[in-house]
Design an enzyme around this catalytic site. Structure first.
Site: not given
Ligand code: TYD
Length: 131
Positions: A48-49
């Site tokens: 999630g990055h």
């Protein structure tokens, strides 16, 4: 370079199979760091990055999981479930790992040492920088 599945050599043997990767034959970058993700509880999502600079190569050494990459416009899903195939992830792709099977093991090699300042953790900021 775009994200891509890289097929690794598979040395078949009655005693058990063997695969490997090396720079620069299978892997497009030299490895600075290796880490692995394991014991993931059902339903959890890792990642999630995006990374500003680092590139990665991700392999499901055991079990299976999905890697979802976003190029700032759309998602692309890669299912990893073989220990002789890996996913090359260039810098500046938003990435999530999810749908881990029980006892799955994700091996990740990177061309950079761990650097918290290389992370982009805000998706809107990622899209802004990418587009
Ligand atoms: P992080 O990359 O945020 O995990 P994920 O995005 O997969 O959920 O890393 C989680 C924590 O582990 C964070 O506090 C930083 C630390 N970490 C290291 O110290 N070294 C590393 O090589 C990695 C990948 C993480």
């Amino acid at each position: 370079m775009n994200p891509k599945i890289i097929n690794l050599p598979k040395i078949l043997d009655k005693r058990g199979n063997l695969s490997f990767f090396e720079h620069s034959n299978q892997l497009p970058f030299a490895i600075a760091r290796t880490y692995w993700i394991y014991d993931v509880p059902g339903g959890e999502i890792r990642g999630g990055h995006a990374f500003k600079e680092q590139q990665e190569f991700i392999i499901a050494l055991s079990g299976s999981f999905d890697v979802i990459l976003n190029n700032g416009k759309k998602d692309e899903l890669f299912s990893l479930n073989r220990s002789y195939k890996g996913l090359y992830v260039p810098k500046m792709y938003w990435r999530s790992l999810e749908n881990f099977s029980t006892n799955s093991l994700a091996l990740i090699v990177s061309d950079k040492l761990y650097d918290a300042t290389d992370y982009i953790r805000d998706f809107e900021q990622f899209k802004f920088l990418k587009n």
